[in-house]
Design a protein around this motif. Structure first.
Motif, short mmCIF file in Angstrom:
data_model
loop_
_atom_site.label_atom_id
_atom_site.label_comp_id
_atom_site.label_asym_id
_atom_site.label_seq_id
_atom_site.Cartn_x
_atom_site.Cartn_y
_atom_site.Cartn_z
N TYR A 170 -14.44 -26.33 28.31
CA TYR A 170 -15.14 -26.82 27.15
C TYR A 170 -16.61 -26.46 27.24
CZ TYR A 170 -11.01 -29.70 26.32
OH TYR A 170 -9.74 -30.13 26.09
N GLY A 171 -17.24 -26.42 26.09
CA GLY A 171 -18.66 -26.21 25.98
C GLY A 171 -19.14 -26.86 24.70
N LYS A 184 -25.01 -22.68 17.45
CA LYS A 184 -25.71 -22.04 18.55
C LYS A 184 -25.27 -22.74 19.85
CE LYS A 184 -30.26 -21.37 20.50
NZ LYS A 184 -31.65 -21.83 20.46
N PRO A 185 -24.87 -21.98 20.87
CA PRO A 185 -24.43 -22.61 22.13
C PRO A 185 -25.51 -23.48 22.77
CG PRO A 185 -23.84 -20.30 22.10
CD PRO A 185 -24.74 -20.53 20.91
N VAL A 186 -25.11 -24.68 23.18
CA VAL A 186 -25.99 -25.58 23.93
C VAL A 186 -25.64 -25.49 25.41
CG1 VAL A 186 -26.67 -28.00 24.27
CG2 VAL A 186 -26.25 -27.14 21.96
N ILE A 199 -24.34 -35.76 30.71
CA ILE A 199 -25.32 -34.81 30.17
C ILE A 199 -25.87 -35.33 28.85
CG2 ILE A 199 -24.25 -32.82 31.31
CD1 ILE A 199 -23.15 -32.00 28.53
N ASP A 200 -27.05 -34.83 28.48
CA ASP A 200 -27.60 -35.17 27.18
C ASP A 200 -27.27 -34.06 26.18
OD1 ASP A 200 -29.44 -33.09 27.58
OD2 ASP A 200 -31.13 -34.43 27.98
N LYS A 201 -27.73 -34.21 24.94
CA LYS A 201 -27.37 -33.24 23.89
C LYS A 201 -27.94 -31.85 24.11
CE LYS A 201 -25.67 -35.58 19.99
NZ LYS A 201 -25.51 -35.54 18.57
N SER A 202 -28.93 -31.73 24.99
CA SER A 202 -29.47 -30.40 25.27
C SER A 202 -28.69 -29.72 26.40
CB SER A 202 -30.96 -30.50 25.65
OG SER A 202 -31.10 -31.10 26.93
N GLY A 203 -27.74 -30.44 26.99
CA GLY A 203 -26.97 -29.90 28.10
C GLY A 203 -27.56 -30.23 29.46
#
Length: 116
Positions: A1-2, A9-11, A38-42
């Motif tokens: 998953y990612g 746009k990939p985080v 993790i947070d929303k920025s990865g």
């Protein structure tokens, strides 16, 4: 998953074996026997090997390892070390914790752990 943002746009890269949806801007992910918050920025907020992170109440997370449990806040700070047999919410921000057949009360607001 990612993860991707709203513009696709990939985080993060496609690197996780498991991932939860974001809740309160946090996701629980795992790969190679490591669980992370993790947070929303990865960005990794907290990570632990050979353990499981699960969502709890009030932006808190249970961390389970070797049949023991601890309590983590959404900033990656351990509120209760991974040494309890159980941790259960019994009323608003009050948890009952059991360790070695002894009971403790943990007040989330005051961060006080008291043996009863």
């Amino acid at each position: 998953y990612g993860f991707v943002d709203r513009k696709l746009k990939p985080v993060t890269s496609l690197e996780f074996e498991k991932a939860t949806d974001f809740e309160n801007n946090k996701s629980i992910v795992s790969k190679a026997k490591t669980s992370s918050l993790i947070d929303k920025s990865g960005k990794v907020i907290y990570s632990i090997k050979n353990a499981v992170i699960e969502s709890a109440d009030y932006n808190l997370y249970f961390v389970k390892q070797n049949d023991l449990i601890g309590l983590l806040d959404d900033q990656g700070k351990m509120l209760l070390n991974i040494e309890f047999d159980s941790i259960d919410l019994i009323s608003n921000q009050l948890y009952i914790c059991i360790k070695d057949n002894e009971m403790y009360l943990f007040n989330l607001k005051t961060k006080l752990l008291k043996k009863i």
